[in-house]
Design a protein around this motif. Sequence first.
Motif, PDB file in Angstrom:
ATOM      1  N   SER A  83      35.913 -36.472  94.885  1.00  0.00           N
ATOM      2  CA  SER A  83      35.210 -37.661  94.396  1.00  0.00           C
ATOM      3  C   SER A  83      33.751 -37.276  94.191  1.00  0.00           C
ATOM      4  O   SER A  83      33.339 -36.158  94.507  1.00  0.00           O
ATOM      5  N   ASP A  84      32.958 -38.179  93.676  1.00  0.00           N
ATOM      6  CA  ASP A  84      31.549 -37.868  93.432  1.00  0.00           C
ATOM      7  C   ASP A  84      30.833 -37.508  94.729  1.00  0.00           C
ATOM      8  O   ASP A  84      29.947 -36.657  94.751  1.00  0.00           O
ATOM      9  N   ALA A  85      31.212 -38.171  95.816  1.00  0.00           N
ATOM     10  CA  ALA A  85      30.617 -37.900  97.122  1.00  0.00           C
ATOM     11  C   ALA A  85      31.557 -38.427  98.203  1.00  0.00           C
ATOM     12  O   ALA A  85      32.104 -39.518  98.077  1.00  0.00           O
ATOM     13  N   GLY A  86      31.723 -37.632  99.253  1.00  0.00           N
ATOM     14  CA  GLY A  86      32.565 -38.072 100.355  1.00  0.00           C
ATOM     15  C   GLY A  86      34.018 -37.681 100.184  1.00  0.00           C
ATOM     16  O   GLY A  86      34.352 -36.726  99.472  1.00  0.00           O
ATOM     17  N   THR A  87      34.900 -38.422 100.829  1.00  0.00           N
ATOM     18  CA  THR A  87      36.316 -38.089 100.888  1.00  0.00           C
ATOM     19  C   THR A  87      37.125 -38.930  99.900  1.00  0.00           C
ATOM     20  O   THR A  87      37.063 -40.161  99.952  1.00  0.00           O
ATOM     21  N   PRO A  88      37.886 -38.302  99.007  1.00  0.00           N
ATOM     22  CA  PRO A  88      38.740 -39.061  98.080  1.00  0.00           C
ATOM     23  C   PRO A  88      39.694 -39.998  98.824  1.00  0.00           C
ATOM     24  O   PRO A  88      40.068 -39.730  99.975  1.00  0.00           O
ATOM     25  N   LEU A  89      40.059 -41.081  98.160  1.00  0.00           N
ATOM     26  CA  LEU A  89      40.950 -42.114  98.674  1.00  0.00           C
ATOM     27  C   LEU A  89      40.275 -43.072  99.651  1.00  0.00           C
ATOM     28  O   LEU A  89      40.834 -44.107  99.983  1.00  0.00           O
TER      29      LEU A  89
END
Length: 270
Positions: A83-89
């Motif tokens: 993702s753009d930042a952090g954890t997907p989902l």
Amino acid sequence: MRDYDFYVVPTPIGNLADITIRAVDVLKAVDLIACEDVRVTQKLLNHFDIKTKCISYHKFNEKERVSLLINTLNEGKKIALVSDAGTPLICDPGSVIVQELRKRGIKITSLPGANAVTTFLSQIPRCNEQFSFVGFLPKTSPLIEEIINKYKYFDMVFYDSPNRIMKTLEIVQKVRPTCFVAIGRELTKIFEDVVVDTVSNVIQYFKNSNVKGEIVGMIYGETAMSHDINLDDKIKLLLDKNFKAKEISLILSSLYKVNKNDVYKRILNI
């Protein structure tokens, strides 16, 4: 090391140095990176000299991209999702493709890494480990009020935008005027700012500021006082009905949002 077909890879939420060595290795090794915004991800890839091809995968084309990604995997290639930042989902796209891959038995793994919720919670005081994460708050005041009331007895963690946070805090003040809140912004960045205080004081803190950066916040839950709900009487009633202590603690904690362990200890002293 076990080999996977599809990797869910967290990316830094601000400070690029927070990416893991394993994440860099995976992003270099896969054949394709699915990302929210290619321009944003490309800055990260350039910083770590990662040459892997990217393809957009965001909330507006998530369902359309599933077939393409599955076909790519069926060709024997490997994919990483970021993702753009952090954890997907976690308030980001990815659930659609993960669900489809699970159905097909495709090997998936998720790497540990940056996440705004855990980064935030690890630096603010809390009485226990329980909290409720509600993601981004809805846009209308009545729905926000409904959520605040629903989680009144829990520490409620949420995401918000800098443009909306003052309105959100004013709604919190209206619904729970004496509560404490914690607000974090620009986490891991140069101007990181975390404040914990009464909602009124936090409003004053931000009142004359130009709030910037993504927001993660928490409304502290109230403690349900045992005398307000006649807890001892309810325990005795359930004991008379031959319920066991563990059953009673579970029932009352679910109904009245009191701590299950506190109820259990109270039962033993009756």
